[in-house]
Design a protein around this motif. Structure first.
Motif, PDB file in Angstrom:
ATOM      1  N   TRP A 172       0.847  -1.199   0.000  1.00 56.74           N
ATOM      2  CA  TRP A 172       0.000   0.000   0.000  1.00 56.74           C
ATOM      3  C   TRP A 172       0.880   1.245   0.000  1.00 56.74           C
ATOM      4  O   TRP A 172       1.871   1.309   0.730  1.00 56.74           O
ATOM      5  CB  TRP A 172      -0.898   0.009   1.242  1.00 56.74           C
ATOM      6  N   HIS A 173       0.540   2.208  -0.836  1.00 55.93           N
ATOM      7  CA  HIS A 173       1.261   3.481  -0.808  1.00 55.93           C
ATOM      8  C   HIS A 173       0.509   4.481   0.069  1.00 55.93           C
ATOM      9  O   HIS A 173      -0.603   4.185   0.537  1.00 55.93           O
ATOM     10  CB  HIS A 173       1.530   3.996  -2.220  1.00 55.93           C
ATOM     11  N   PRO A 174       1.050   5.671   0.336  1.00 53.97           N
ATOM     12  CA  PRO A 174       0.412   6.599   1.273  1.00 53.97           C
ATOM     13  C   PRO A 174      -0.977   7.068   0.870  1.00 53.97           C
ATOM     14  O   PRO A 174      -1.780   7.436   1.737  1.00 53.97           O
ATOM     15  CB  PRO A 174       1.392   7.781   1.331  1.00 53.97           C
ATOM     16  N   GLY A 175      -1.279   7.110  -0.412  1.00 48.79           N
ATOM     17  CA  GLY A 175      -2.644   7.404  -0.819  1.00 48.79           C
ATOM     18  C   GLY A 175      -2.841   8.752  -1.485  1.00 48.79           C
ATOM     19  O   GLY A 175      -2.062   9.681  -1.316  1.00 48.79           O
ATOM     20  N   HIS A 176      -3.928   8.836  -2.245  1.00 45.97           N
ATOM     21  CA  HIS A 176      -4.385  10.077  -2.880  1.00 45.97           C
ATOM     22  C   HIS A 176      -5.705  10.481  -2.226  1.00 45.97           C
ATOM     23  O   HIS A 176      -6.664   9.700  -2.241  1.00 45.97           O
ATOM     24  CB  HIS A 176      -4.620   9.869  -4.380  1.00 45.97           C
ATOM     25  N   ARG A 177      -5.751  11.687  -1.701  1.00 47.86           N
ATOM     26  CA  ARG A 177      -6.972  12.187  -1.078  1.00 47.86           C
ATOM     27  C   ARG A 177      -7.004  13.699  -1.253  1.00 47.86           C
ATOM     28  O   ARG A 177      -6.010  14.367  -1.000  1.00 47.86           O
ATOM     29  CB  ARG A 177      -7.009  11.809   0.408  1.00 47.86           C
TER      30      ARG A 177
END
Length: 276
Positions: free
Chosen positions: A208-213
């Motif tokens: 899992w990568h840190p994410g897009h939000r």
């Protein structure tokens, strides 16, 4: 012995490439949206688990870029020019898979404009990978291989938008998930969803990568990036004032909005909503 199309393409690019070898540790990534479906109705990760192979646009008929991978289409002509006609008579399954070299070591992959998830390929695939800069649709004149790579200097000297800042990669000879992939790397918005369940069926590790939000308030600060109409569309599909890849995928599946318009919303999310 007959020379394969992949071998001919690799020879053609090697003859045109210049520079020294890639630094150890760099990897090619294949960015894509993991919650989309194929024309045959199968969710993409389920199809990947069943097939065991990552197919090119010529096979799947889908793309997060332009849909021109067919005889006579732009992608066909670009490949003919770049690879010296090596694939002109080849079957769709023999054509290269497209990705990008993650020379900036981004956690969300080398080319997030093409999707929130990515497969990180093994070091072994580099020996049969070619590269160009800029993107092939711009008809580049500069090419590279893992042993002859002068493209990074060009990319690092260029001032590109974050979503255009990548060195395109072409993996020849196929991508097997059980042999050529180090990991599938997903956005955390898909935790606890069907995407995570389907990913668990793949013959490769899941990370899992840190994410897009992205908050709608921040989205509204950039109307000129892709256009105010896409800002408003993003605000319409947001949940509780937020956008993330799962929310965007729900909108795509709902079928109420033009997929090309939603692609522009994804560009906003990928450009301004990257965490970490």
């Amino acid at each position: 012995m007959t020379t394969s199309a992949a071998e001919l393409a690799l020879r053609h690019i090697t003859a045109r490439a210049t520079g020294g070898p890639l630094a150890p540790g760099l990897r090619v990534t294949l960015n894509f949206h993991p919650d989309r479906g194929l024309p045959d109705g199968r969710p993409i990760l389920r199809a990947l688990a069943e097939d065991g192979v990552y197919h090119s646009q010529f096979v799947t008929g889908t793309s997060n870029g332009g849909l021109t991978a067919h005889p006579g289409g732009d992608r066909w002509h670009w490949e003919s020019r770049i690879f010296g006609g090596a694939y002109d008579a080849a079957a769709a399954e023999q054509r290269p898979v497209y990705g990008a070299l993650n020379f900036r070591q981004r956690p969300d992959g080398a080319a997030p404009r093409f999707g929130s998830a990515h497969f990180r390929l093994t070091a072994g695939t580099l020996a049969r990978t070619t590269f160009c800069y800029p993107d092939s649709f711009l008809e580049p004149a500069d090419f590279g291989t893992a042993t002859r790579m002068s493209l990074l200097e060009l990319a690092e000297a260029d001032e590109q938008d974050l979503l255009d800042d990548y060195v395109e990669a072409h993996v020849h000879g196929g991508v097997r998930l059980d042999h050529d992939v180090e990991a599938l790397v997903l956005d955390p918005s898909f935790r606890g969803t069907a995407v995570e369940a389907d990913a668990a069926r793949l013959p490769c590790p899941v990370e899992w990568h840190p994410g897009h939000r992205l908050m709608v308030a921040e989205l509204r600060r950039h109307p000129g990036y892709r256009g105010p109409e896409y800002v408003e569309l993003g605000a319409v599909i947001a949940e509780d004032g937020w956008l993330d890849p799962r929310v965007l995928g729900v909108a795509v599946a709902g079928g109420e909005h033009d997929p090309q318009d939603l692609k522009r919303v994804w560009h906003y999310l990928a450009r301004f909503g990257t965490a970490g």
